[in-house]
Design an enzyme around this catalytic site. Structure first.
Site, PDB file in Angstrom:
ATOM      1  N   ARG A  78     -12.111  44.660  -8.228  1.00 16.48           N
ATOM      2  CA  ARG A  78     -12.212  45.722  -7.213  1.00 16.48           C
ATOM      3  C   ARG A  78     -12.572  47.068  -7.848  1.00 16.48           C
ATOM      4  O   ARG A  78     -13.258  47.890  -7.243  1.00 16.48           O
ATOM      5  CB  ARG A  78     -10.884  45.808  -6.435  1.00 16.48           C
ATOM      6  N   LYS A 116      -3.711  36.984 -18.536  1.00 16.64           N
ATOM      7  CA  LYS A 116      -3.471  35.804 -17.704  1.00 16.64           C
ATOM      8  C   LYS A 116      -2.750  34.735 -18.516  1.00 16.64           C
ATOM      9  O   LYS A 116      -2.895  34.692 -19.735  1.00 16.64           O
ATOM     10  CB  LYS A 116      -4.816  35.206 -17.261  1.00 16.64           C
TER      11      LYS A 116
HETATM   12  N1  BES Z   1     -10.932  36.838 -11.261  1.00 11.55           N
HETATM   13  C1  BES Z   1      -9.632  36.911 -10.739  1.00 11.55           C
HETATM   14  C2  BES Z   1      -9.466  36.144  -9.435  1.00 11.55           C
HETATM   15  C3  BES Z   1      -9.544  34.656  -9.505  1.00 11.55           C
HETATM   16  C4  BES Z   1      -8.468  33.908  -9.943  1.00 11.55           C
HETATM   17  C5  BES Z   1     -10.676  34.010  -9.067  1.00 11.55           C
HETATM   18  C6  BES Z   1      -8.549  32.530  -9.975  1.00 11.55           C
HETATM   19  C7  BES Z   1     -10.755  32.635  -9.082  1.00 11.55           C
HETATM   20  C8  BES Z   1      -9.693  31.903  -9.544  1.00 11.55           C
HETATM   21  C9  BES Z   1      -9.245  38.356 -10.474  1.00 11.55           C
HETATM   22  O1  BES Z   1      -9.802  39.304 -11.304  1.00 11.55           O
HETATM   23  C10 BES Z   1      -7.754  38.434 -10.642  1.00 11.55           C
HETATM   24  O2  BES Z   1      -7.302  38.144 -11.710  1.00 11.55           O
HETATM   25  N2  BES Z   1      -7.056  38.786  -9.591  1.00 11.55           N
HETATM   26  C11 BES Z   1      -5.648  38.834  -9.617  1.00 11.55           C
HETATM   27  C12 BES Z   1      -5.212  40.007  -8.791  1.00 11.55           C
HETATM   28  C13 BES Z   1      -3.763  40.352  -8.959  1.00 11.55           C
HETATM   29  C14 BES Z   1      -3.476  40.855 -10.345  1.00 11.55           C
HETATM   30  C15 BES Z   1      -3.414  41.380  -7.929  1.00 11.55           C
HETATM   31  C16 BES Z   1      -5.101  37.525  -9.045  1.00 11.55           C
HETATM   32  O3  BES Z   1      -5.733  36.959  -8.153  1.00 11.55           O
HETATM   33  O4  BES Z   1      -4.082  37.069  -9.534  1.00 11.55           O
HETATM   34 ZN    ZN Z   2      -8.674  39.596 -13.103  1.00 12.68          ZN
END
Ligand code: BES
Ligand code: ZN
Ligand code: ZN
Length: 504
Positions: A352, A278
């Protein structure tokens, strides 16, 4: 005048944080003002106040009463905090809870004891004290644990003054305190930094809850998960030096019923994104990525205390998501516990993947046939619904409606998202049964939250009802509120409890 007191003898149990002591009594004919009195003022109401101080104030401030308006009146031997309650016809469970919280937070550092004159409302007596006591305890939750210079919290005791002597009031108070104890536990776990709130620490808390509440606990560690064929959980866990765990807590309240709820929570104690790392701005908030598991643990604790006639297993999938030479990589193909294979296109879509195995664990090993998973699954959820409403995704309209309706009654908002078959296209894989992120649509990330839900849907067994709740926007709140500190909210605990207690 002698006050008639309905004392709730055992006030509160908690070994985690100090909370307010709450006493319940019928309102007196005359107030002593030994302690400050919190009084509700509804918006646009003709002033019928018996307090001349309040009457004088309202003459000069006729528009006072908007929700969260506050005015402290402390002269002429009277001591009153007026708190705006908003429009009377909008005064529901959530408003009542937060209204009480505003009064408490106002006096946290100012008074040792306060009295709250519980305002009249259409709600049932037990609902009134449940909401008020919850508001009090949520407001009292202290986030200063790591500060060496703390603001001194003075407030220790709160007297709730109710209309009449009614058992409903004391029953509601007891339930409110149980809910608050576990909601504040979930909040504390969420706010804890990931260097302390490791999967092992989470496990130690789950063990403590299991022991105290006599819940059967089953623990699957990383190695065992891999051996059992839980390739999804194992793949995410393999990148972390921390031990990882799938934790199951079982509650049996109805031996005659074949139905069993499987309540499953995402417990990523830190989500760095893994190899698909991230951006660093805001990454610290990914300590909250275990909020789903926190909500499940809290709900199971409450259920064990309330003892409803229902069977449930709470499953928490607890791990870090880290990059490193042993981490899962984009392009890797894993075999989930369901037997289906998944191509990992993005290691940041880890929730997921672990949830799929946790849900299969609930179905295969615990024979759960009604599944609810709670997860901070997608950033896209925040784009769709913002910070106050959680997304609901389901294969069963009755169950989805039930969650939305029960949530609404306790002040947790949900909105149902579509799950049409067109979305299945987005997770098609050339090499495996499906991919873990959406692709091939006109815009990257399109329908991101639905794509996540579609992945999980693939492991739901035939005839099983399932709801996925995405709490990415609602699990924590960095905007300070008059009724709650910043940080974890404990969102979904109340609704999960309603779901498990209202069924039978
Ligand atoms: N934990 C995150 C989702 C999230 C992001 C929750 C910000 C709360 C605040 C999750 O694991 C994630 O990173 N999801 C990605 C999915 C993408 C790579 C398809 C996202 O939301 O960017
Ligand atoms: Zn994630
Ligand atoms: Zn995540």
């Amino acid at each position: 005048m002698v006050k008639s007191v309905i004392r709730v003898d055992k006030i509160i149990f908690t070994s985690y944080i100090t909370l307010m002591k709450i006493l319940l009594s019928v309102k007196p004919d005359k107030f002593s003002f030994k302690n400050p009195l919190v009084l509700a003022m509804f918006e646009g109401e003709v002033n019928t106040s018996n307090f001349d101080l309040v009457a004088d104030f309202l003459k000069l401030n006729p528009s006072f009463g908007k929700f969260a308006d506050t005015q402290w009146l402390c002269i002429k031997g009277q001591n009153i905090l007026l708190v705006g309650a908003g429009k009377k016809d909008k005064f529901d469970y959530a408003k009542l809870q937060n209204w009480a919280g505003i009064g408490v937070r106002f006096f946290l550092e100012k008074a040792d004891e306060i009295e709250i004159l519980v305002p009249p409302s259409e709600l049932e007596t037990h609902t009134i004290t449940e909401a008020v006591s919850l508001g009090v305890e949520i407001a009292g939750h202290d986030i200063q644990v790591y500060k060496t210079e703390k603001k001194p919290v003075k407030l220790k005791s709160i007297q709730l003054l109710v209309e009449k002597n009614d058992r409903g009031f004391s029953e509601g108070l007891k339930k409110g305190l149980v809910l608050a104890e576990y909601i504040n536990l979930a909040r504390r776990l969420g706010d804890m930094p990931s260097n302390e709130m490791t999967p092992s620490y989470f496990l130690s808390v789950a063990k403590k809850v299991a022991k105290e509440q006599k819940l059967k606990i089953t623990i699957i560690d990383k190695l065992k998960a891999k051996r059992l064929g839980m390739g999804g959980f194992a793949a995410i866990a393999q990148g972390s030096v921390q031990p990882s765990f799938l934790i199951a807590l079982e509650y049996k309240g109805d031996v005659k019923s074949k139905d069993k709820w499987g309540i499953v929570g995402k417990g990523v104690t830190f989500d760095s994104g893994g190899i698909s790392i991230k951006p660093s701005s805001g990454m610290h908030e990914m300590k909250y990525d275990m909020s789903g598991a926190g909500a499940v643990l809290a709900a199971m604790g409450v259920i064990a205390k309330l003892k409803p006639k229902v069977n449930a297993v709470g499953i928490m999938a607890v791990t870090e998501n880290m990059p490193g030479s042993s981490a899962v990589k984009p392009g890797d193909i894993i075999k989930t516990y369901s037997g289906k294979t998944a191509e990992i296109l993005n290691t940041d879509a880890e929730g997921r993947v672990i949830l799929a195995d946790a849900i299969s664990f609930a179905q295969k090993d615990f024979k759960a046939n009604i599944l609810v998973d709670v997860a901070t699954l997608t950033g896209a959820m925040i784009i769709s619904l913002g910070d106050d409403i959680a997304g609901v995704f389901s294969n069963n309209p009755v169950l989805a409606d039930q969650i939305i309706r029960l949530g609404k009654a306790v002040g947790e908002k949900f909105w149902q998202m579509p799950m049409d078959e067109e979305y299945d296209e987005l997770i098609k894989s050339d090499f495996a049964d499906f991919t873990n992120t959406g692709h091939g649509s006109s815009m990257p990330g399109a329908a991101g939250s639905i794509t996540g839900a579609k992945f999980i849907e693939r492991v739901i067994e035939k005839n099983h009802a399932w709801v996925h709740v995405d709490i990415a926007g609602t699990a924590w709140d960095m905007k300070p509120k008059a009724f709650r500190s910043v940080g974890a909210t404990g969102f979904a605990v109340k609704t999960l409890v309603e779901l498990l207690t209202s069924n039978k």
